[in-house]
Design a protein around this motif. Structure first.
Motif, PDB file in Angstrom:
ATOM      1  N   MET A   1      35.550   8.967  13.780  1.00 35.93           N
ATOM      2  CA  MET A   1      36.136   8.491  12.554  1.00 35.93           C
ATOM      3  C   MET A   1      36.315   9.676  11.604  1.00 35.93           C
ATOM      4  SD  MET A   1      34.023   6.444   9.603  1.00 35.93           S
ATOM      5  CE  MET A   1      32.702   7.616   9.566  1.00 35.93           C
ATOM      6  N   ASN A   2      37.523   9.941  11.213  1.00 36.38           N
ATOM      7  CA  ASN A   2      37.829  10.917  10.184  1.00 36.38           C
ATOM      8  C   ASN A   2      38.401  10.176   8.985  1.00 36.38           C
ATOM      9  OD1 ASN A   2      37.079  12.889  11.967  1.00 36.38           O
ATOM     10  ND2 ASN A   2      39.083  13.826  12.158  1.00 36.38           N
TER      11      ASN A   2
ATOM     12  N   ARG B   1      40.358  10.697   5.413  1.00 35.92           N
ATOM     13  CA  ARG B   1      41.186  11.688   4.731  1.00 35.92           C
ATOM     14  C   ARG B   1      41.291  11.383   3.250  1.00 35.92           C
ATOM     15  NH1 ARG B   1      42.988  15.069   8.270  1.00 35.92           N
ATOM     16  NH2 ARG B   1      43.180  14.439  10.434  1.00 35.92           N
TER      17      ARG B   1
ATOM     18  N   VAL C   1      38.735  16.280   4.299  1.00 37.68           N
ATOM     19  CA  VAL C   1      38.556  15.411   5.453  1.00 37.68           C
ATOM     20  C   VAL C   1      37.049  15.230   5.609  1.00 37.68           C
ATOM     21  CG1 VAL C   1      38.813  15.160   7.953  1.00 37.68           C
ATOM     22  CG2 VAL C   1      40.657  16.193   6.601  1.00 37.68           C
TER      23      VAL C   1
ATOM     24  N   ARG D   1      34.337  14.007   8.284  1.00 39.25           N
ATOM     25  CA  ARG D   1      34.278  13.777   9.729  1.00 39.25           C
ATOM     26  C   ARG D   1      32.831  13.846  10.203  1.00 39.25           C
ATOM     27  NH1 ARG D   1      32.868  18.338  12.004  1.00 39.25           N
ATOM     28  NH2 ARG D   1      33.465  20.341  11.129  1.00 39.25           N
ATOM     29  N   PRO D   2      32.555  13.290  11.381  1.00 38.05           N
ATOM     30  CA  PRO D   2      31.186  13.322  11.896  1.00 38.05           C
ATOM     31  C   PRO D   2      30.664  14.754  12.052  1.00 38.05           C
ATOM     32  CG  PRO D   2      32.511  11.764  13.140  1.00 38.05           C
ATOM     33  CD  PRO D   2      33.460  12.528  12.253  1.00 38.05           C
TER      34      PRO D   2
ATOM     35  N   THR E   1      28.825  17.751  13.880  1.00 37.08           N
ATOM     36  CA  THR E   1      28.607  18.211  15.254  1.00 37.08           C
ATOM     37  C   THR E   1      27.530  19.287  15.245  1.00 37.08           C
ATOM     38  OG1 THR E   1      30.234  19.997  15.167  1.00 37.08           O
ATOM     39  CG2 THR E   1      31.049  17.798  15.811  1.00 37.08           C
TER      40      THR E   1
ATOM     41  N   LEU F   1      28.357  12.953   7.207  1.00 39.10           N
ATOM     42  CA  LEU F   1      29.706  13.427   7.488  1.00 39.10           C
ATOM     43  C   LEU F   1      29.894  14.820   6.901  1.00 39.10           C
ATOM     44  CD1 LEU F   1      31.550  10.158   6.413  1.00 39.10           C
ATOM     45  CD2 LEU F   1      31.095  10.888   8.765  1.00 39.10           C
TER      46      LEU F   1
ATOM     47  N   GLU G   1      35.120  18.698   4.809  1.00 42.19           N
ATOM     48  CA  GLU G   1      35.965  19.800   5.291  1.00 42.19           C
ATOM     49  C   GLU G   1      37.115  20.013   4.306  1.00 42.19           C
ATOM     50  OE1 GLU G   1      38.511  19.543   9.072  1.00 42.19           O
ATOM     51  OE2 GLU G   1      36.530  20.192   9.774  1.00 42.19           O
TER      52      GLU G   1
ATOM     53  N   THR H   1      34.132  23.929   6.865  1.00 40.59           N
ATOM     54  CA  THR H   1      33.003  23.107   6.456  1.00 40.59           C
ATOM     55  C   THR H   1      32.518  23.600   5.103  1.00 40.59           C
ATOM     56  OG1 THR H   1      32.331  22.656   8.717  1.00 40.59           O
ATOM     57  CG2 THR H   1      30.618  22.466   7.027  1.00 40.59           C
TER      58      THR H   1
ATOM     59  N   TYR I   1      36.234   4.064   1.618  1.00 43.25           N
ATOM     60  CA  TYR I   1      35.804   3.610   2.942  1.00 43.25           C
ATOM     61  C   TYR I   1      34.726   2.527   2.827  1.00 43.25           C
ATOM     62  CZ  TYR I   1      33.497   3.663   7.492  1.00 43.25           C
ATOM     63  OH  TYR I   1      32.926   3.299   8.688  1.00 43.25           O
TER      64      TYR I   1
END
Length: 161
Positions: free
Chosen positions: A1-2, A4, A9, A11-12, A14, A53, A56, A61, A104
């Protein structure tokens, strides 16, 4: 899931993000508020109750935003926390990231109430959250223990009517 936003952005997280997140956490400005958040060797994957999240900006990042959900139907709501690289402070990145997550949580997940609890002396964060629609509820005295001891926080909420 991203997710915007206007410029960011979300995002998850990593494994590849962890070194940059640790660098940001240990900048003096962020460390003063978050302390040893990353003390657990499994951080940021150490708390399944929080969804974390990456924030970005232009492919880089620049921070982390997280939320938790209270799922009891009588008290259902979500909470938000965020930290950003001081290099992007004052550029509207926080407002964009928080606003994106608010959309969201309210539109996609159906939360009617969100809370956030900045340190009571963090005027910049309070102004950012106010600009997104959060309103002060009250001071929580000696609420959080940071690197310099216990401090007050301002409970803020955003209600969707």
């Amino acid at each position: 899931m991203n997710l915007r936003g206007e410029r960011v952005v979300l995002r998850p997280v990593t494994v590849e993000d962890v070194p940059e997140l640790r660098r940001i956490l240990h900048t003096p400005e962020v460390y003063a508020r978050w302390g040893d958040e990353d003390a657990d060797e499994n951080w940021p994957f150490d708390n399944p109750d929080e969804k974390r999240l990456i924030v970005e900006l232009d492919g880089a990042t620049v921070g982390l935003i997280q939320y938790g959900e209270e799922t009891d139907p009588m008290y259902r709501h979500a909470s938000i926390d965020i930290f950003l690289d001081p290099a992007v402070h004052g550029r509207g990145v926080g407002k964009d990231a928080v606003g994106t997550l608010v959309r969201y949580l309210t539109v996609d997940l159906g939360h009617h109430r969100l809370v956030i609890d900045p340190a009571a002396d963090n005027a910049v964060a309070i102004a950012c959250y106010s600009a997104v629609g959060f309103e002060p509820v009250g001071i929580m005295r000696k609420y959080e223990k940071g690197p310099t001891g216990w401090h007050d926080s301002l409970l803020m909420d955003l209600i969707v009517e």
